[in-house]
Design an enzyme around this catalytic site. Structure first.
Site, PDB file in Angstrom:
ATOM      1  CG  HIS A 200      -8.667   7.917  -4.408  1.00 48.73           C
ATOM      2  ND1 HIS A 200      -9.036   8.575  -3.213  1.00 48.73           N
ATOM      3  CD2 HIS A 200      -9.847   7.391  -5.039  1.00 48.73           C
ATOM      4  CE1 HIS A 200     -10.356   8.138  -3.033  1.00 48.73           C
ATOM      5  NE2 HIS A 200     -10.727   7.397  -4.102  1.00 48.73           N
ATOM      6  CB  CYS A 201      -6.746   2.368  -3.959  1.00 48.26           C
ATOM      7  SG  CYS A 201      -7.366   0.897  -4.351  1.00 48.26           S
ATOM      8  N   PRO A 202      -9.969   3.320  -5.445  1.00 47.01           N
ATOM      9  CG  PRO A 202     -10.854   2.812  -7.179  1.00 47.01           C
ATOM     10  CD  PRO A 202      -9.686   3.318  -6.935  1.00 47.01           C
ATOM     11  N   GLY A 205     -11.386   2.375  -1.118  1.00 49.95           N
ATOM     12  CA  GLY A 205     -12.241   3.457  -0.404  1.00 49.95           C
ATOM     13  C   GLY A 205     -11.506   4.344   0.355  1.00 49.95           C
ATOM     14  CG  ASN A 206      -8.580   6.306   2.749  1.00 45.62           C
ATOM     15  OD1 ASN A 206      -8.676   7.504   2.382  1.00 45.62           O
ATOM     16  ND2 ASN A 206      -8.450   6.011   4.157  1.00 45.62           N
TER      17      ASN A 206
END
Length: 480
Positions: A200-202, A205-206
């Protein structure tokens, strides 16, 4: 038609035709529900996601860092095109702003494609599927461990499958109620099981999964080139200006170049390092999740050799970047099927589901099924006969049924008792001999009653003949 004997006034009794299409009883009109506007599936999506543009854009709920990424890219690139590119295109070549513009649009396109797309979310099991799977698991656990106590949550359930000679365990997801396919994992931030879950890559944003991993890799790779490109030509711009006016004067003439150089210097290391790490993962056909856990080894001699690797770097890269893109499994813009409206049954317990046209026509063509109540033997006691067999049957127009028997009625006192029947029950809608149709062919030839399809005229010759005809008509109705 003239009145017989001229002793009594002519009385017209008109019978209206019964329409089988216009009239409908409460039994035939089912209860209609109001049509509700169908909802899209994204409106009731169980995961922690945000949707925009009627479900076309799908993102994680925490998008603050994503907006920071957008600001950094837009501000840095904007300053570069506004303050550095005019001088560089004049002093060096006009190709510099052209190349920078191509890199910028490619970075923005891959970023938005990664952030706004479905990463490969697996749909959750329906209640029926979950119940069936729980039943199968419960039967298997009962056989293996005996009867389990109520309220006890069993340990994580697994299934084993063999992929290219390696045993892979499929874990059961208690949230989605499914056995996750190979390489899938449940994201705790988005609350979804993602196929070929990477991480999960902040910053985007997804989640990064099977359906957007290639766009994520192209984003960080192109961003690395753009960052290096901007940093290199900002330094070139400062050097050229310092040769003409000195270093301090060059910084004063172009203060935006200093801000660009600082941002690029601190970000280029992480971005380039991330690009190199994912290049290694693609060449070995692994995910970040598998590499962190140490699930597989790249050496063929070991027992935990990666079963997903093709054994060739070029083939692995082509499979990750050039393979066909699988469709979304959640169909977030599809409509939810509305509930089927239930037909309301009649109050008397008769079910009208699937009634045929002939049955509805028969019900509409039967006079006694309309608003007029039927005449039974209990309502009309006749002298000379203690009781009749049952309630009077329905009488269909045009298809008379001859009575099975004609009782002998000789008592004059009984005739006088029946005459005031209509006057006593004017508040009730009982059929009287004057209102009931007489079937043709069943009366004597000299009868004063003549049959017609739409009009019946009753001739009152004498009081005695009227009494006799009245009783005969009642007996016929009761016998039919």
């Amino acid at each position: 038609m003239t009145p017989g004997g001229g002793s009594g006034p002519m009385k017209d009794c008109e019978y209206s035709q019964i329409s089988t299409h216009s009239s409908s009883s409460p039994m035939e009109s089912p209860h209609k529900k109001k049509k509700s506007v169908p909802k899209r599936k994204w409106e009731v999506f169980p995961g922690r996601n945000k949707f925009f543009c009627n479900g076309r854009i799908m993102m994680a709920r925490q998008t603050g860092v994503f907006y920071l990424t957008l600001v950094l890219i837009l501000v840095t690139s904007g300053l570069f095109f506004a303050f550095d590119c005019p001088y560089l295109s004049e002093k060096i070549t006009p190709a510099i702003p052209a190349i920078g513009g191509i890199l910028f649009f490619f970075v923005m396109g891959t970023l938005l494609r990664t952030s706004f797309s479905d990463p490969g979310v697996l749909p959750r099991a329906t209640p029926d599927e979950a119940a069936d799977l729980e039943r199968q698991i419960g039967n298997t656990e009962d056989i293996a461990n005996g009867c389990s106590s109520g309220g006890y949550r069993p340990p994580p359930r697994t299934k084993e499958v063999i992929i290219n000679g390696q045993t892979v365990k499929l874990k059961y997801c208690f949230t989605c109620k499914i056995f996750r396919p190979p390489r899938a994992s449940h994201c705790s931030l988005c609350d979804n099981c993602v196929e070929r879950f990477d991480h999960h890559c902040p910053w985007v944003g997804n989640c990064v999964g099977k359906r957007n991993y290639r766009f994520f890799y192209m984003f960080i790779l192109s961003l690395s080139f753009l960052t290096v490109f901007i940093f290199a030509f900002v330094i070139t711009h400062v050097i050229l200006r310092s040769q003409q006016t000195g270093f301090l004067n060059a910084l004063k003439d172009s203060p935006a170049s200093v801000l660009e150089a600082v941002v690029c210097f601190f970000s280029v290391w992480s971005i380039v390092g991330l690009s190199g790490f994912h290049t290694y993962l693609i060449s070995s056909n692994q995910t970040t999740n598998e590499d962190i856990k140490g699930s597989w080894s790249n050496k063929r001699g070991k027992e935990n050799y990666n079963p997903y690797s093709y054994g060739n770097i070029f083939t692995n890269c082509c499979a990750a970047l050039c393979g066909p893109l699988s469709p979304s499994l959640i169909d977030r813009r599809g409509f939810i099927q509305p509930d089927t409206p239930q037909l309301a049954g009649p109050s008397n317990g008769i079910t009208m589901y699937g009634a045929t046209q002939s049955q509805s026509n028969m019900a509409a063509a039967t006079p006694l099924l309309q608003s007029e109540p039927s005449i039974t033997s209990e309502e009309l006691p006749l002298p000379g006969k203690t009781s009749l067999s049952g309630p009077c049957a329905t009488l269909t127009l045009g298809q008379p049924t001859p009575p099975s028997s004609m009782p002998n009625l000789t008592s004059d006192s009984g005739l006088t008792d029946i005459i005031p029947l209509k006057e006593e029950h004017e508040g009730h809608q009982f059929l009287t001999p004057e209102e009931a149709p007489s079937p043709p062919g069943l009366l004597p030839s000299g009868s004063p009653i003549a049959h017609s399809r739409t009009m019946h005229v009753l001739s009152l010759a004498s009081q005695d003949s009227l009494h006799e005809d009245s009783v005969r008509g009642l007996v016929k109705l009761s016998s039919v």
